[in-house]
Design a protein around this motif. Structure first.
Motif, PDB file in Angstrom:
ATOM      1  N   VAL A  60       0.835  -1.194   0.000  1.00 49.09           N
ATOM      2  CA  VAL A  60       0.000   0.000   0.000  1.00 49.09           C
ATOM      3  C   VAL A  60       0.874   1.251   0.000  1.00 49.09           C
ATOM      4  CG1 VAL A  60      -1.513   1.385   1.509  1.00 49.09           C
ATOM      5  CG2 VAL A  60      -2.122  -0.973   0.972  1.00 49.09           C
ATOM      6  N   ALA A  61       1.896   1.250   0.838  1.00 50.43           N
ATOM      7  CA  ALA A  61       2.792   2.412   0.899  1.00 50.43           C
ATOM      8  C   ALA A  61       3.513   2.627  -0.429  1.00 50.43           C
ATOM      9  CB  ALA A  61       3.792   2.241   2.038  1.00 50.43           C
ATOM     10  N   VAL A  62       4.093   1.568  -0.972  1.00 51.39           N
ATOM     11  CA  VAL A  62       4.830   1.679  -2.233  1.00 51.39           C
ATOM     12  C   VAL A  62       3.899   2.098  -3.369  1.00 51.39           C
ATOM     13  CG1 VAL A  62       6.094   0.355  -3.990  1.00 51.39           C
ATOM     14  CG2 VAL A  62       6.675   0.105  -1.572  1.00 51.39           C
ATOM     15  N   GLY A  63       2.768   1.406  -3.504  1.00 52.19           N
ATOM     16  CA  GLY A  63       1.820   1.733  -4.566  1.00 52.19           C
ATOM     17  C   GLY A  63       1.262   3.136  -4.432  1.00 52.19           C
ATOM     18  N   GLY A  64       0.920   3.518  -3.207  1.00 49.20           N
ATOM     19  CA  GLY A  64       0.368   4.851  -2.976  1.00 49.20           C
ATOM     20  C   GLY A  64       1.378   5.955  -3.249  1.00 49.20           C
ATOM     21  N   ILE A  65       2.584   5.792  -2.740  1.00 45.93           N
ATOM     22  CA  ILE A  65       3.630   6.800  -2.979  1.00 45.93           C
ATOM     23  C   ILE A  65       3.924   6.908  -4.476  1.00 45.93           C
ATOM     24  CG2 ILE A  65       6.095   7.293  -2.651  1.00 45.93           C
ATOM     25  CD1 ILE A  65       5.713   6.076   0.226  1.00 45.93           C
ATOM     26  N   TRP A  66       4.030   5.780  -5.127  1.00 47.62           N
ATOM     27  CA  TRP A  66       4.306   5.768  -6.568  1.00 47.62           C
ATOM     28  C   TRP A  66       3.171   6.446  -7.338  1.00 47.62           C
ATOM     29  CZ3 TRP A  66       5.279   0.660  -9.755  1.00 47.62           C
ATOM     30  CH2 TRP A  66       5.787   0.982 -11.005  1.00 47.62           C
ATOM     31  N   TYR A  67       1.929   6.083  -7.001  1.00 46.09           N
ATOM     32  CA  TYR A  67       0.782   6.669  -7.695  1.00 46.09           C
ATOM     33  C   TYR A  67       0.738   8.185  -7.488  1.00 46.09           C
ATOM     34  CZ  TYR A  67      -3.993   7.555  -9.205  1.00 46.09           C
ATOM     35  OH  TYR A  67      -5.098   8.057  -9.851  1.00 46.09           O
ATOM     36  N   TYR A  68       0.882   8.620  -6.237  1.00 46.53           N
ATOM     37  CA  TYR A  68       0.825  10.056  -5.957  1.00 46.53           C
ATOM     38  C   TYR A  68       1.993  10.804  -6.604  1.00 46.53           C
ATOM     39  CZ  TYR A  68      -3.049   9.608  -2.648  1.00 46.53           C
ATOM     40  OH  TYR A  68      -4.281   9.390  -2.078  1.00 46.53           O
ATOM     41  N   SER A  69       3.129  10.132  -6.774  1.00 46.57           N
ATOM     42  CA  SER A  69       4.254  10.795  -7.448  1.00 46.57           C
ATOM     43  C   SER A  69       3.953  11.014  -8.936  1.00 46.57           C
ATOM     44  CB  SER A  69       5.540   9.986  -7.287  1.00 46.57           C
ATOM     45  OG  SER A  69       5.521   8.828  -8.097  1.00 46.57           O
ATOM     46  N   ILE A  70       3.049  10.235  -9.495  1.00 50.47           N
ATOM     47  CA  ILE A  70       2.653  10.373 -10.906  1.00 50.47           C
ATOM     48  C   ILE A  70       1.547  11.410 -11.060  1.00 50.47           C
ATOM     49  CG2 ILE A  70       1.601   9.184 -12.879  1.00 50.47           C
ATOM     50  CD1 ILE A  70       2.990   6.584 -11.819  1.00 50.47           C
ATOM     51  N   VAL A  71       0.510  11.318 -10.217  1.00 51.07           N
ATOM     52  CA  VAL A  71      -0.679  12.160 -10.406  1.00 51.07           C
ATOM     53  C   VAL A  71      -0.666  13.434  -9.576  1.00 51.07           C
ATOM     54  CG1 VAL A  71      -2.096  10.169 -11.037  1.00 51.07           C
ATOM     55  CG2 VAL A  71      -2.119  10.998  -8.675  1.00 51.07           C
ATOM     56  N   GLY A  72       0.176  13.512  -8.577  1.00 57.71           N
ATOM     57  CA  GLY A  72       0.242  14.695  -7.730  1.00 57.71           C
ATOM     58  C   GLY A  72      -0.436  14.503  -6.383  1.00 57.71           C
ATOM     59  N   VAL A  73      -0.150  15.438  -5.517  1.00 55.57           N
ATOM     60  CA  VAL A  73      -0.629  15.386  -4.135  1.00 55.57           C
ATOM     61  C   VAL A  73      -1.979  16.087  -4.026  1.00 55.57           C
ATOM     62  CG1 VAL A  73      -0.114  16.159  -1.781  1.00 55.57           C
ATOM     63  CG2 VAL A  73       1.724  15.285  -3.237  1.00 55.57           C
ATOM     64  N   THR A  74      -2.884  15.477  -3.256  1.00 58.59           N
ATOM     65  CA  THR A  74      -4.189  16.070  -2.955  1.00 58.59           C
ATOM     66  C   THR A  74      -4.392  16.007  -1.442  1.00 58.59           C
ATOM     67  OG1 THR A  74      -5.449  13.999  -3.025  1.00 58.59           O
ATOM     68  CG2 THR A  74      -5.078  15.116  -5.134  1.00 58.59           C
ATOM     69  N   TRP A  75      -5.521  16.480  -0.979  1.00 56.82           N
ATOM     70  CA  TRP A  75      -5.826  16.373   0.449  1.00 56.82           C
ATOM     71  C   TRP A  75      -5.913  14.908   0.871  1.00 56.82           C
ATOM     72  CZ3 TRP A  75     -10.163  13.903   2.275  1.00 56.82           C
ATOM     73  CH2 TRP A  75     -11.192  13.665   1.360  1.00 56.82           C
ATOM     74  N   ILE A  76      -6.340  14.050  -0.059  1.00 55.43           N
ATOM     75  CA  ILE A  76      -6.429  12.621   0.251  1.00 55.43           C
ATOM     76  C   ILE A  76      -5.039  12.044   0.499  1.00 55.43           C
ATOM     77  CG2 ILE A  76      -7.134  10.350  -0.631  1.00 55.43           C
ATOM     78  CD1 ILE A  76      -9.416  11.711  -2.110  1.00 55.43           C
ATOM     79  N   THR A  77      -4.036  12.553  -0.206  1.00 53.80           N
ATOM     80  CA  THR A  77      -2.656  12.108   0.006  1.00 53.80           C
ATOM     81  C   THR A  77      -2.243  12.327   1.455  1.00 53.80           C
ATOM     82  OG1 THR A  77      -2.182  12.922  -2.230  1.00 53.80           O
ATOM     83  CG2 THR A  77      -0.299  12.280  -0.876  1.00 53.80           C
ATOM     84  N   ILE A  78      -2.553  13.498   1.964  1.00 54.80           N
ATOM     85  CA  ILE A  78      -2.183  13.839   3.345  1.00 54.80           C
ATOM     86  C   ILE A  78      -2.900  12.911   4.329  1.00 54.80           C
ATOM     87  CG2 ILE A  78      -2.133  15.683   5.075  1.00 54.80           C
ATOM     88  CD1 ILE A  78      -0.398  16.148   2.474  1.00 54.80           C
TER      89      ILE A  78
END
Length: 148
Positions: A60-78
């Motif tokens: 989850v951490a790897v996939g989430g960090i990777w995904y957010y690094s592609i699409v950008g940070v949102t409030w959901i990221t935080i």
């Protein structure tokens, strides 16, 4: 596009593995509150679910960090980052405090005893934190995907 799909796949695989293991051990733990049989079953089952929960958390951490690094940070990221931190602390407590206690109980002659209420409360709190964190993380994941 391919990297984004791979990141999502890893993220979803983490949710499947981690949350699946959490649900299995929580059902066992609930049944073990009043039953010697289920107490033993829970202790034995946690030897399998504990590493699966950690594998799921890492994915989850790897996939989430990777995904957010592609699409950008949102409030959901935080919020996802905060939940991940809470799940890591909770997992460390369950793995390094509760698990050794359960294994010690299993090895002793008292291995078939129902856990004392103080330990049941600690474990229940840990399981509630884990369940809440995982399910909120999945709900936010769905919200993120649908909102795109």
């Amino acid at each position: 596009m391919i990297l984004q799909a791979l990141a999502l796949f890893i993220w979803i695989a983490g949710f499947i593995i981690g949350l699946g293991a959490v649900v299995v051990i929580d059902i066992h733990g609930f049944l073990g509150r009043k039953s010697r049989y289920w107490t033993v079953a829970t202790t034995r089952t946690h030897k399998i679910t504990k590493p699966l929960i950690w594998v799921g958390t890492i994915l989850v951490a790897v996939g989430g960090i990777w995904y957010y690094s592609i699409v950008g940070v949102t409030w959901i990221t935080i919020v996802h980052a905060i939940i991940l931190g809470i799940l890591l602390l909770n997992g460390a407590y369950l793995s390094f405090v509760v698990s050794p206690y359960l294994l010690k109980q299993e090895r002793s002659t008292e291995g078939v005893k129902i856990l004392p209420p103080s330990w049941q409360r600690r474990i229940t709190l840990g399981l509630l934190i884990g369940d809440t964190g995982w399910w909120i993380a999945v709900a936010l994941f769905v919200w993120l995907i649908v909102a795109r």
